[in-house]
Scaffold this motif. Structure first.
Motif, PDB file in Angstrom:
ATOM      1  N   THR A 165       1.331  -1.433   0.269  1.00 43.39           N
ATOM      2  CA  THR A 165       0.148   0.023  -0.048  1.00 43.39           C
ATOM      3  C   THR A 165       0.937   1.399   0.142  1.00 43.39           C
ATOM      4  N   VAL A 166       0.449   1.803  -0.575  1.00 41.52           N
ATOM      5  CA  VAL A 166       0.987   3.724  -0.478  1.00 41.52           C
ATOM      6  C   VAL A 166       0.225   4.494  -0.874  1.00 41.52           C
ATOM      7  N   LEU A 167       0.739   5.444   0.384  1.00 45.99           N
ATOM      8  CA  LEU A 167      -0.312   6.418   0.709  1.00 45.99           C
ATOM      9  C   LEU A 167      -0.356   7.796  -0.539  1.00 45.99           C
ATOM     10  N   HIS A 168      -0.956   8.753  -1.193  1.00 45.05           N
ATOM     11  CA  HIS A 168      -0.298   9.464  -1.519  1.00 45.05           C
ATOM     12  C   HIS A 168      -1.089  10.719  -0.538  1.00 45.05           C
ATOM     13  N   GLY A 169       0.191  11.481  -0.392  1.00 42.89           N
ATOM     14  CA  GLY A 169      -0.644  12.359   0.985  1.00 42.89           C
ATOM     15  C   GLY A 169      -0.709  11.896   2.188  1.00 42.89           C
ATOM     16  N   ASN A 170      -1.219  13.146   2.854  1.00 43.21           N
ATOM     17  CA  ASN A 170      -1.842  12.750   4.285  1.00 43.21           C
ATOM     18  C   ASN A 170      -3.134  10.913   4.699  1.00 43.21           C
ATOM     19  N   PHE A 171      -3.106  11.263   5.652  1.00 41.45           N
ATOM     20  CA  PHE A 171      -4.178   9.824   5.957  1.00 41.45           C
ATOM     21  C   PHE A 171      -5.196  10.884   6.684  1.00 41.45           C
ATOM     22  N   LYS A 172      -6.189  11.399   5.716  1.00 39.48           N
ATOM     23  CA  LYS A 172      -7.836  12.142   5.608  1.00 39.48           C
ATOM     24  C   LYS A 172      -8.439  11.657   4.608  1.00 39.48           C
ATOM     25  N   ALA A 173      -9.730  12.300   5.080  1.00 37.70           N
ATOM     26  CA  ALA A 173     -10.870  12.047   4.415  1.00 37.70           C
ATOM     27  C   ALA A 173     -10.706  13.104   3.271  1.00 37.70           C
TER      28      ALA A 173
END
Length: 145
Positions: A42-50
């Motif tokens: 898994t690779v998050l793009h940016g911050n963990f937010k809606a």
């Protein structure tokens, strides 16, 4: 709009743990494979937010883009994956109960009628069993037992 069929699975466990430890696991999207064995990466793009997106590659599968729909810091988050055959939504919630934490994982798949057979045979069994397994792994990691 085409006809669809809904598939639903969920699991709940209560564990001796700290809510912030559960939240730390959930918010570290890039490390989800440590508690969800169905995930290759898994690779998050940016911050963990809606509104954020991440790329999720299932074991033996193709990468897919997932959108974080809701985040209530320290309580819950949900995400949604739109695929050619339908939409998969997941929700992770927790509630502190004294020194314990009740953790719930749910998945809902809304599948186009013409893909129900394939989805039910090839995809759903893995998703369904993965809900309880990943929840158990989270409980094992954060549990104080």
């Amino acid at each position: 709009m085409p006809e669809t069929q809904e598939f639903v699975a969920g699991a709940t466990v209560t564990v001796d743990a700290q809510a912030h430890d559960v939240w730390a696991l959930w918010a570290d999207v890039n490390a989800w494979k440590t508690w969800d064995t169905g995930i290759e990466s898994t690779v998050l793009h940016g911050n963990f937010k809606a509104g954020a997106t991440f790329t999720l590659t299932p074991q033996g599968g193709e990468p897919m883009e997932v959108t974080v729909v809701t985040v209530t810091q320290g309580e819950e988050f949900s995400d949604e994956t739109r695929l050619p055959f339908g939409t998969i939504r997941t929700c992770h919630r927790m509630e502190s109960i004294g020194a314990r934490v009740r953790i719930t994982h749910e998945v809902v798949a809304e599948v186009a009628a013409d893909a129900v057979g394939f989805f039910g045979r090839e995809v759903w069994p893995h998703l369904q069993s993965g809900v309880a397994e990943s929840l158990g792994n989270v409980a094992d990691i954060v549990g104080n037992d």
